[in-house]
Design an enzyme around this catalytic site. Structure first.
Site, PDB file in Angstrom:
ATOM      1  N   ASP A  28       0.850  -1.196   0.000  1.00 36.89           N
ATOM      2  CA  ASP A  28       0.000   0.000   0.000  1.00 36.89           C
ATOM      3  C   ASP A  28       0.884   1.244   0.000  1.00 36.89           C
ATOM      4  OD1 ASP A  28      -1.864   1.969   0.372  1.00 36.89           O
ATOM      5  OD2 ASP A  28      -2.249   1.467   2.486  1.00 36.89           O
ATOM      6  N   ASP A  36      -1.464  -0.959  -4.046  1.00 35.44           N
ATOM      7  CA  ASP A  36      -1.645  -0.098  -5.214  1.00 35.44           C
ATOM      8  C   ASP A  36      -0.364  -0.001  -6.031  1.00 35.44           C
ATOM      9  OD1 ASP A  36       0.044   1.818  -3.873  1.00 35.44           O
ATOM     10  OD2 ASP A  36      -1.699   2.341  -2.652  1.00 35.44           O
ATOM     11  N   ASP A 105      -3.196  -9.370 -17.127  1.00 33.25           N
ATOM     12  CA  ASP A 105      -4.215 -10.405 -17.147  1.00 33.25           C
ATOM     13  C   ASP A 105      -5.278  -9.989 -18.151  1.00 33.25           C
ATOM     14  OD1 ASP A 105      -5.807 -12.649 -16.162  1.00 33.25           O
ATOM     15  OD2 ASP A 105      -4.674 -12.408 -14.307  1.00 33.25           O
ATOM     16  N   ASP A 210      -7.081 -15.404 -18.956  1.00 35.47           N
ATOM     17  CA  ASP A 210      -7.920 -16.037 -17.943  1.00 35.47           C
ATOM     18  C   ASP A 210      -8.901 -17.033 -18.556  1.00 35.47           C
ATOM     19  OD1 ASP A 210      -8.783 -15.833 -15.055  1.00 35.47           O
ATOM     20  OD2 ASP A 210     -10.688 -15.353 -16.018  1.00 35.47           O
ATOM     21  N   GLU A 264      -4.596 -19.684 -19.224  1.00 34.66           N
ATOM     22  CA  GLU A 264      -4.999 -20.486 -18.066  1.00 34.66           C
ATOM     23  C   GLU A 264      -5.985 -21.544 -18.548  1.00 34.66           C
ATOM     24  OE1 GLU A 264      -7.252 -20.222 -13.768  1.00 34.66           O
ATOM     25  OE2 GLU A 264      -7.991 -19.166 -15.514  1.00 34.66           O
ATOM     26  N   HIS A 336      -3.071 -16.817  -7.019  1.00 36.71           N
ATOM     27  CA  HIS A 336      -4.154 -16.242  -6.215  1.00 36.71           C
ATOM     28  C   HIS A 336      -5.374 -17.161  -6.101  1.00 36.71           C
ATOM     29  CE1 HIS A 336      -5.112 -15.751 -10.348  1.00 36.71           C
ATOM     30  NE2 HIS A 336      -6.342 -15.417 -10.035  1.00 36.71           N
ATOM     31  N   ASP A 337      -5.339 -18.313  -6.760  1.00 34.00           N
ATOM     32  CA  ASP A 337      -6.487 -19.215  -6.751  1.00 34.00           C
ATOM     33  C   ASP A 337      -6.313 -20.433  -5.852  1.00 34.00           C
ATOM     34  OD1 ASP A 337      -8.019 -17.739  -8.513  1.00 34.00           O
ATOM     35  OD2 ASP A 337      -7.179 -18.727 -10.280  1.00 34.00           O
TER      36      ASP A 337
HETATM   37  C1  GLC Z   1      -9.530 -17.652 -13.217  1.00 35.59           C
HETATM   38  C2  GLC Z   1      -8.919 -16.698 -12.217  1.00 35.59           C
HETATM   39  C3  GLC Z   1      -9.757 -16.708 -10.982  1.00 35.59           C
HETATM   40  C4  GLC Z   1     -11.138 -16.249 -11.345  1.00 35.59           C
HETATM   41  C5  GLC Z   1     -11.728 -17.071 -12.479  1.00 35.59           C
HETATM   42  C6  GLC Z   1     -12.888 -16.378 -13.098  1.00 35.59           C
HETATM   43  O1  GLC Z   1      -9.502 -18.960 -12.773  1.00 35.59           O
HETATM   44  O2  GLC Z   1      -7.592 -17.025 -11.982  1.00 35.59           O
HETATM   45  O3  GLC Z   1      -9.223 -15.915  -9.974  1.00 35.59           O
HETATM   46  O4  GLC Z   1     -11.967 -16.325 -10.229  1.00 35.59           O
HETATM   47  O5  GLC Z   1     -10.815 -17.257 -13.528  1.00 35.59           O
HETATM   48  O6  GLC Z   1     -12.446 -15.231 -13.782  1.00 35.59           O
HETATM   49 CA    CA Z   2      -3.443   2.198  -1.352  1.00 34.48          CA
END
Ligand code: GLC
Ligand code: CA
Length: 564
Positions: A28, A36, A105, A210, A264, A336-337
């Site tokens: 941050d 950010d 992304d 994605d 992905e 992140h998943d």
């Molecule tokens: C991909 C992303 C995930 C998201 C999903 C829907 O798997 O990595 O975080 O929730 O797509 O966009």
């Molecule tokens: Ca911030």
């Protein structure tokens, strides 16, 4: 003719490695508790110090955050929480000045339901945007309006939502607030290409795309197998009939800029992946598959199984051998998943440092381009929140509310603690100050209690830290061509405790030995390898310089050898 000379990434990605930033929890910079771009800018030297070659940013765009950025409401801007386009350009330049590439992304399977396209589209059946999404008439069953087919969404109930203005349903494979775009509409594909050009012409080096294998749906949208809940529609939207055609169009745009594309691909198989990533005519450079993320679960982390090293090795080795000479692996253990890897495949309680480094070595020396997720390099672990209300991820909440509803609450909550994506989304732990050095004020989300010991500042000072181990591994990989291009062989496949693999390239020989045991294990050396004739490149125990190379492997010990 496509000019692929503008950017070297398309030529060099095999020797590169990347760092993934999920910005909301990274750093941050303006003191409002939310990560950010100022924060990112300030940390560019840190990222460079890891030895990576680039950054993949999870979505930075404006979004109502129903799925934290994966529900985009404007593809041409930066979320005000994170900054603005000028600040983004500053980060881009700062990164490029340091020799770091930037991947964005690209989320085009769906938008947010607050995107202006959808707001227009849902108004009527005949407006400029009416065909941007997948709309279907209700199916009338016993006089009642029902969804057009039986598909479930992956995140929230049925895959269809009714809109009275159109007297129709729209498709959402993910959450209700993530309507699927109609990629069969050429105008939508034009929009996607326009978005790509916008970022590429700004200087962005490529995209992580994605759920890109979901963008072409079966034209008839037939019912799926009712006995496979959640994924019942998947055979009709995964690797759909027009997928290669559409990706070809996107590919051509990227080639104009020499940009990199990583797709992905949830639930993909190696056979299918090869159709995308093979040869000069490939439509993607690499793919993120999920096979090795299933070593402690079944289909999703929510359905738990005991960690099984043989299963993990099988997944690794399958991709290593099947892609050899045909495609290139994208290597990762976290993003992140998924919950944190030490909490899953390691032993965070007794051998946090040892298992954290063992996990690093188990994938960084494979053939492929490694990705490291923020916090993974310092060994961040899962959080356990005391009630379901504290969890914020849409899929975790859905799992809690809809599955195992006959289980006692505490057991259900424990499943969420162990499987939630929220565990990888806690603020990055920079130091032992209040709020972990992430922010000067209370952060938007919970900080892991262990931040006083697990943090960047402490680990930078400790030569034996997980952080320094990651740095050394990446440096070793850079210095040794054989670790980048060499052929992979797995040994002692059925060992439930050891992961042993070798890499071979011209005259170079590498031997990577990793124990996944919490007790000492007798070493296993593949035939033809004499450890006394090799040099030790790296280990995660201090004293190995003087020890017998044939000594027992200690808990989670790593020894990486190279021929002299
Ligand atoms: C991909 C992303 C995930 C998201 C999903 C829907 O798997 O990595 O975080 O929730 O797509 O966009
Ligand atoms: Ca911030």
């Amino acid at each position: 003719m496509a000019d692929t000379t503008k950017n070297t990434i398309i030529r060099d990605f095999r020797s590169m490695s990347f760092y993934q930033i999920w910005i909301r929890s990274f750093a941050d910079g303006n003191g409002d508790g939310i990560g950010d771009l100022i924060g990112v800018y300030d940390k560019l030297d840190y990222i460079k110090s890891l030895g990576v070659d680039g950054i993949w940013f999870s979505p930075l765009y404006p979004s109502p955050n129903a799925d934290f950025g994966y529900d985009i409401s404007d593809y041409y801007d930066i979320h005000p929480d994170y900054g603005d386009l000028d600040l983004f350009k500053k980060v881009l330049k700062g990164a490029h000045d340091r020799g770091l590439k930037i991947l964005m992304d690209l989320v085009v399977n769906h938008t947010s339901d607050e995107h202006k396209w959808f707001l227009e589209s849902k108004k009527s059946r005949d407006n400029a945007y009416s065909d941007y999404y997948i709309w279907k008439d209700p199916k009338i069953v016993k006089g009642k309006k029902c969804p057009p087919n039986n598909w479930d969404s992956l995140f929230e109930g049925k895959a269809w939502e009714y809109v009275p203005e159109r007297d129709q349903y729209y498709l959402h494979i993910f959450a209700r607030k993530q309507p699927d775009l109609n990629m069969d509409n050429p105008v939508v594909r034009q929009e996607v290409k326009k978005i790509m050009r916008f970022w590429l012409s700004m200087g962005v080096d490529g995209f992580r795309e994605d759920v890109i294998t979901f963008i072409s749906k079966h034209p008839d949208l037939p019912d799926g197998n009712p006995f496979i809940p959640i994924a019942n529609g998947m055979p009709f939207y995964k690797d759909g009939p027009k997928i290669q055609e559409y990706l070809r169009e996107f590919r051509d745009v990227c080639l104009e800029y020499g940009a990199l594309q990583i797709g992905e691909a949830p639930m993909t198989t190696v056979e299918t992946a090869l159709l995308y990533i093979t040869g000069k005519e490939r439509t993607l450079d690499m793919m993120f598959h999920f096979d090795h993320m299933m070593a402690d679960c079944f289909l999703t982390e929510y359905i738990h199984r005991d960690f099984n090293l043989v299963k993990l090795k099988s997944a690794f080795s399958k991709w290593q051998t099947r892609l050899l000479g045909k495609g290139w692996n994208a290597l990762y253990l976290e993003n992140h998943d998924h919950p944190r890897i030490i909490s899953r495949y390691g032993d965070e309680k007794n051998f946090w440092r040892e298992s954290g480094t063992a996990l690093a070595a188990c994938y960084l020396f494979q053939q492929g381009t490694p990705f490291i997720y923020q916090g993974q390099e310092i060994g961040m672990t899962n959080i356990s929140l005391s009630s379901i209300d504290k969890y914020i991820d849409v899929s975790s909440k859905n799992n809690y509310n809809n599955f195992h509803t006959n289980w006692p609450k505490a057991k259900r909550l424990k499943r969420i603690m162990d499987s939630s994506r929220d565990s990888s989304r806690t603020p990055m732990q920079w130091n032992s100050d209040k709020y972990a050095g992430f922010s000067s004020v209370k952060p938007w989300f919970y900080i892991n209690h262990n931040y006083k010991t697990v943090n960047v500042e402490a680990e930078e000072k400790d030569p034996d830290s997980i952080l320094n181990f990651y740095k050394k591994c990446l440096a070793i990989r850079k210095e040794n061509k054989g670790l980048i291009y060499g052929r992979y062989f797995e040994h002692f496949h059925f060992s439930k405790k050891l992961y042993v693999y070798t890499r071979r390239y011209k005259n170079e020989r590498y031997l990577i030995m990793i124990s996944f045991s919490n007790i000492e294990e007798k070493i296993k050396v593949p035939k033809g390898y004499d450890l006394n004739e090799m040099e030790l490149l790296i280990s995660n125990y201090k004293d190995t310089d003087s020890i017998d190379f044939y000594a027992n492997l200690r808990p989670y010990e790593v020894r990486v050898f190279k021929n002299k």
